[in-house]
Design a protein around this motif. Structure first.
Motif, PDB file in Angstrom:
ATOM      1  N   SER A   1      -2.362 -39.049  33.509  1.00 29.48           N
ATOM      2  CA  SER A   1      -3.423 -39.062  32.503  1.00 29.48           C
ATOM      3  C   SER A   1      -4.437 -37.939  32.649  1.00 29.48           C
ATOM      4  CB  SER A   1      -4.168 -40.408  32.536  1.00 29.48           C
ATOM      5  OG  SER A   1      -3.281 -41.475  32.271  1.00 29.48           O
ATOM      6  N   THR A   2      -4.726 -37.524  33.881  1.00 31.43           N
ATOM      7  CA  THR A   2      -5.764 -36.522  34.107  1.00 31.43           C
ATOM      8  C   THR A   2      -5.239 -35.394  34.980  1.00 31.43           C
ATOM      9  OG1 THR A   2      -6.624 -37.522  36.149  1.00 31.43           O
ATOM     10  CG2 THR A   2      -7.489 -38.377  34.058  1.00 31.43           C
ATOM     11  N   GLY A   3      -5.960 -34.276  34.959  1.00 31.37           N
ATOM     12  CA  GLY A   3      -5.580 -33.156  35.797  1.00 31.37           C
ATOM     13  C   GLY A   3      -5.647 -33.492  37.271  1.00 31.37           C
ATOM     14  N   ALA A   4      -6.667 -34.246  37.668  1.00 30.21           N
ATOM     15  CA  ALA A   4      -6.784 -34.636  39.069  1.00 30.21           C
ATOM     16  C   ALA A   4      -5.576 -35.470  39.493  1.00 30.21           C
ATOM     17  CB  ALA A   4      -8.072 -35.421  39.291  1.00 30.21           C
ATOM     18  N   GLU A   5      -5.119 -36.363  38.634  1.00 24.14           N
ATOM     19  CA  GLU A   5      -3.924 -37.151  38.948  1.00 24.14           C
ATOM     20  C   GLU A   5      -2.709 -36.246  39.145  1.00 24.14           C
ATOM     21  OE1 GLU A   5      -3.214 -41.234  37.023  1.00 24.14           O
ATOM     22  OE2 GLU A   5      -4.480 -40.162  35.591  1.00 24.14           O
ATOM     23  N   ALA A   6      -2.604 -35.228  38.307  1.00 24.16           N
ATOM     24  CA  ALA A   6      -1.467 -34.311  38.435  1.00 24.16           C
ATOM     25  C   ALA A   6      -1.498 -33.614  39.790  1.00 24.16           C
ATOM     26  CB  ALA A   6      -1.480 -33.287  37.297  1.00 24.16           C
ATOM     27  N   VAL A   7      -2.669 -33.134  40.197  1.00 26.80           N
ATOM     28  CA  VAL A   7      -2.779 -32.445  41.483  1.00 26.80           C
ATOM     29  C   VAL A   7      -2.515 -33.415  42.626  1.00 26.80           C
ATOM     30  CG1 VAL A   7      -4.342 -31.214  43.021  1.00 26.80           C
ATOM     31  CG2 VAL A   7      -4.324 -30.675  40.583  1.00 26.80           C
ATOM     32  N   GLU A   8      -3.110 -34.608  42.567  1.00 26.00           N
ATOM     33  CA  GLU A   8      -2.866 -35.620  43.603  1.00 26.00           C
ATOM     34  C   GLU A   8      -1.370 -35.855  43.782  1.00 26.00           C
ATOM     35  OE1 GLU A   8      -4.788 -38.151  45.305  1.00 26.00           O
ATOM     36  OE2 GLU A   8      -6.810 -37.571  44.689  1.00 26.00           O
ATOM     37  N   ASN A   9      -0.669 -36.010  42.665  1.00 27.37           N
ATOM     38  CA  ASN A   9       0.751 -36.324  42.745  1.00 27.37           C
ATOM     39  C   ASN A   9       1.588 -35.126  43.153  1.00 27.37           C
ATOM     40  OD1 ASN A   9       1.555 -39.254  41.802  1.00 27.37           O
ATOM     41  ND2 ASN A   9      -0.267 -38.661  40.642  1.00 27.37           N
ATOM     42  N   ALA A  10       1.153 -33.924  42.805  1.00 27.41           N
ATOM     43  CA  ALA A  10       1.850 -32.732  43.300  1.00 27.41           C
ATOM     44  C   ALA A  10       1.789 -32.671  44.816  1.00 27.41           C
ATOM     45  CB  ALA A  10       1.254 -31.475  42.676  1.00 27.41           C
ATOM     46  N   VAL A  11       0.627 -33.031  45.377  1.00 28.87           N
ATOM     47  CA  VAL A  11       0.490 -33.065  46.836  1.00 28.87           C
ATOM     48  C   VAL A  11       1.392 -34.151  47.425  1.00 28.87           C
ATOM     49  CG1 VAL A  11      -1.100 -33.566  48.738  1.00 28.87           C
ATOM     50  CG2 VAL A  11      -1.821 -32.081  46.851  1.00 28.87           C
ATOM     51  N   LYS A  12       1.427 -35.323  46.801  1.00 33.26           N
ATOM     52  CA  LYS A  12       2.309 -36.394  47.262  1.00 33.26           C
ATOM     53  C   LYS A  12       3.767 -35.939  47.269  1.00 33.26           C
ATOM     54  CE  LYS A  12       1.786 -40.317  45.158  1.00 33.26           C
ATOM     55  NZ  LYS A  12       1.481 -41.243  44.037  1.00 33.26           N
ATOM     56  N   ILE A  13       4.173 -35.287  46.189  1.00 33.92           N
ATOM     57  CA  ILE A  13       5.556 -34.824  46.081  1.00 33.92           C
ATOM     58  C   ILE A  13       5.862 -33.789  47.151  1.00 33.92           C
ATOM     59  CG2 ILE A  13       7.176 -33.562  44.599  1.00 33.92           C
ATOM     60  CD1 ILE A  13       5.634 -34.887  42.196  1.00 33.92           C
ATOM     61  N   ALA A  14       4.913 -32.870  47.368  1.00 34.23           N
ATOM     62  CA  ALA A  14       5.117 -31.832  48.379  1.00 34.23           C
ATOM     63  C   ALA A  14       5.249 -32.444  49.772  1.00 34.23           C
ATOM     64  CB  ALA A  14       3.961 -30.839  48.347  1.00 34.23           C
ATOM     65  N   ARG A  15       4.428 -33.419  50.076  1.00 33.90           N
ATOM     66  CA  ARG A  15       4.516 -34.069  51.382  1.00 33.90           C
ATOM     67  C   ARG A  15       5.826 -34.827  51.535  1.00 33.90           C
ATOM     68  NH1 ARG A  15      -1.857 -36.061  51.901  1.00 33.90           N
ATOM     69  NH2 ARG A  15      -2.583 -34.175  52.999  1.00 33.90           N
ATOM     70  N   ALA A  16       6.249 -35.496  50.477  1.00 36.20           N
ATOM     71  CA  ALA A  16       7.519 -36.221  50.551  1.00 36.20           C
ATOM     72  C   ALA A  16       8.695 -35.266  50.710  1.00 36.20           C
ATOM     73  CB  ALA A  16       7.696 -37.070  49.287  1.00 36.20           C
ATOM     74  N   ALA A  17       8.622 -34.112  50.038  1.00 38.40           N
ATOM     75  CA  ALA A  17       9.737 -33.158  50.063  1.00 38.40           C
ATOM     76  C   ALA A  17       9.834 -32.419  51.390  1.00 38.40           C
ATOM     77  CB  ALA A  17       9.585 -32.153  48.923  1.00 38.40           C
ATOM     78  N   THR A  18       8.695 -32.186  52.051  1.00 34.93           N
ATOM     79  CA  THR A  18       8.692 -31.387  53.284  1.00 34.93           C
ATOM     80  C   THR A  18       8.540 -32.211  54.551  1.00 34.93           C
ATOM     81  OG1 THR A  18       6.297 -31.060  53.207  1.00 34.93           O
ATOM     82  CG2 THR A  18       7.674 -29.430  52.035  1.00 34.93           C
ATOM     83  N   GLY A  19       8.022 -33.430  54.419  1.00 40.46           N
ATOM     84  CA  GLY A  19       7.722 -34.224  55.602  1.00 40.46           C
ATOM     85  C   GLY A  19       6.550 -33.695  56.398  1.00 40.46           C
ATOM     86  N   ARG A  20       5.716 -32.887  55.752  1.00 38.08           N
ATOM     87  CA  ARG A  20       4.564 -32.270  56.404  1.00 38.08           C
ATOM     88  C   ARG A  20       3.264 -32.756  55.764  1.00 38.08           C
ATOM     89  NH1 ARG A  20       6.446 -25.899  56.210  1.00 38.08           N
ATOM     90  NH2 ARG A  20       8.438 -26.092  57.330  1.00 38.08           N
ATOM     91  N   PRO A  21       2.156 -32.719  56.507  1.00 40.33           N
ATOM     92  CA  PRO A  21       0.891 -33.229  55.956  1.00 40.33           C
ATOM     93  C   PRO A  21      -0.054 -32.195  55.354  1.00 40.33           C
ATOM     94  CG  PRO A  21       0.690 -32.994  58.328  1.00 40.33           C
ATOM     95  CD  PRO A  21       2.089 -32.556  57.978  1.00 40.33           C
ATOM     96  N   GLY A  22      -0.028 -30.950  55.834  1.00 38.04           N
ATOM     97  CA  GLY A  22      -1.086 -29.996  55.530  1.00 38.04           C
ATOM     98  C   GLY A  22      -1.022 -29.412  54.133  1.00 38.04           C
TER      99      GLY A  22
END
Length: 419
Positions: free
Chosen positions: A108-129
């Protein structure tokens, strides 16, 4: 009712943390025009903070939403899906400059998109930073505020923030930060704060929005892509403000040879209706488990319908080309005023900004504010931005009539000649 009465009610009913620029209240809007309750007319060069590239209430957008309202307004896509969501994902997958097959998920919002991009990146790499940049703006939620690189007013009093999040320097020739300086700051992070093998993603704006419309140099994007590939880091381009024809391309990332792994989208995606998206490489997007992505209102049917119409309007009215034409006119006008305080005009297409400095070359927020207020008094709505609040950004609808655009340029030119 007088504005003063409504103003009193606003102060009583809403918290002071919601800052408001204008002292009038909108009752009607059409394309690039706003009307207040006293019938006064304003030329809108803010567009709801870059939400209305296709203008207020574009007829094609309104017709699409009305048609959807006659069908259904909400089911929650995760419960009962609908084809229009899938079709919009297909259209974005085909247009977004991401290497290889792509997939899209909506929010719904840009912030949600960024939050979820970070979630996806962490899931894809197994890294936190996650690494972001100085001057960045990625949202107001806890994670996105952690990524945002401007303290006042966004971060004041809201810490501590999410970790591990780090900020490198964003290149800016005007302020003597070279591409080499920016890359050296990344290297310093890797040496002092976090190993590159612990970084899931680097997120950057091809053209910084709130940060001041600083454009990422091509050499910087090339180096970011190479660095990410070398260390297995995902590159996220935040195109929430720069997307959907604003820069003269559908996406600002099209100006660069190198492509990101994911792009975050929102604002003008749905012409005034709340919708955001993350589009990325299919293998990356598929990393989260089923149920890991979504939201009750994510991909709202009326907003999805509006977004289809927005994509149609951008093509039918050739808004990418129009963004270039209008931007060239604005740039020529700004540079032709002889304004001594004008340090630089920059940007792509119609994502342009003017930065103002004092006689010593230091950022001057006072001049930017004065120009903004003088313009408002003459019926032209402008927004400031920048870490020092000394930048005026121009976000008019790309559908603005030529005569009205000329009127706005005349107002702006007259004001700048006074400074």
């Amino acid at each position: 009712m007088m504005n003063s009465d409504v103003h009193r009610r606003r102060l009583q009913a809403t918290p002071r943390g919601v800052g408001v620029l204008c002292d009038f209240y909108a009752v009607k809007a059409e394309n690039a025009t706003l009307w207040d309750q006293h019938g006064r007319v304003y030329i809108d060069f803010a567009a709801g903070i870059a939400v209305l590239n296709t203008g207020h209430r574009h007829p094609t957008v309104m017709a699409a939403v009305r048609q959807q309202l006659d069908c259904f307004t909400h089911t929650a896509f995760q419960v009962v899906p609908y084809e229009n969501y899938i079709h919009l994902a297909e259209r974005l997958n085909a247009r977004v400059p991401v290497a290889g097959p792509a997939k899209t998920t909506f929010f719904s919002t840009g912030a949600e998109a960024v939050e979820n991009a970070v979630k996806i990146a962490r899931a894809a790499t197994g890294r936190p930073g996650v690494i972001a940049f100085t001057g960045a703006f990625h949202g107001r939620t806890h994670m996105t505020l952690s990524l945002t690189g401007k303290v006042a007013p966004y971060k004041t009093g809201f810490g501590p923030f999410a970790s591990p999040v780090f900020h490198a320097r964003y290149p800016c020739a005007l302020h003597h930060v070279s591409v080499a300086d920016a890359l050296a700051s990344l290297d310093a992070l890797f040496r002092s704060d976090i190993s590159p093998q612990q970084v899931a993603a680097i997120i950057y704006e091809p053209v910084q929005g709130e940060g001041g419309f600083y454009v990422a140099p091509p050499a910087f994007v090339t180096a970011l892509r190479a660095l990410c590939d070398r260390h297995g880091i995902l590159l996220i381009a935040d195109e929430i403000q720069s997307g959907f024809a604003r820069t003269g391309r559908l996406f600002a990332s099209e100006y660069y040879a190198e492509q990101p792994d994911m792009i975050t989208l929102a604002k003008s995606l749905a012409g005034g209706f709340p919708l955001s998206a993350v589009t990325g490489r299919a293998a990356v997007m598929d990393a989260p488990e089923p149920g890991g992505l979504g939201g009750t209102y994510a991909g709202s049917p009326p907003a999805i319908a509006a977004a289809h119409a927005v994509l149609d309007v951008i093509t039918q009215e050739n808004l990418c080309a129009r963004a270039l034409t209008l931007g060239n006119r604005l740039r020529e006008t700004l540079n032709g005023t002889g304004c001594r305080a004008l340090a630089e005009v920059r940007g792509y297409g119609s994502m342009l900004a003017a930065e103002f400095t004092d006689s010593h070359g230091q950022p001057d927020a006072g001049i930017a504010s004065a120009i903004q207020q003088q313009a408002l008094a003459q019926g032209l709505l402008l927004l400031t931005c920048g870490v020092h609040s000394n930048v005026i950004r121009f976000l008019y609808p790309l559908t603005i009539p030529d005569a009205q655009f000329s009127q706005a340029l005349d107002i702006l030119s007259g004001i700048l000649r006074q400074h």
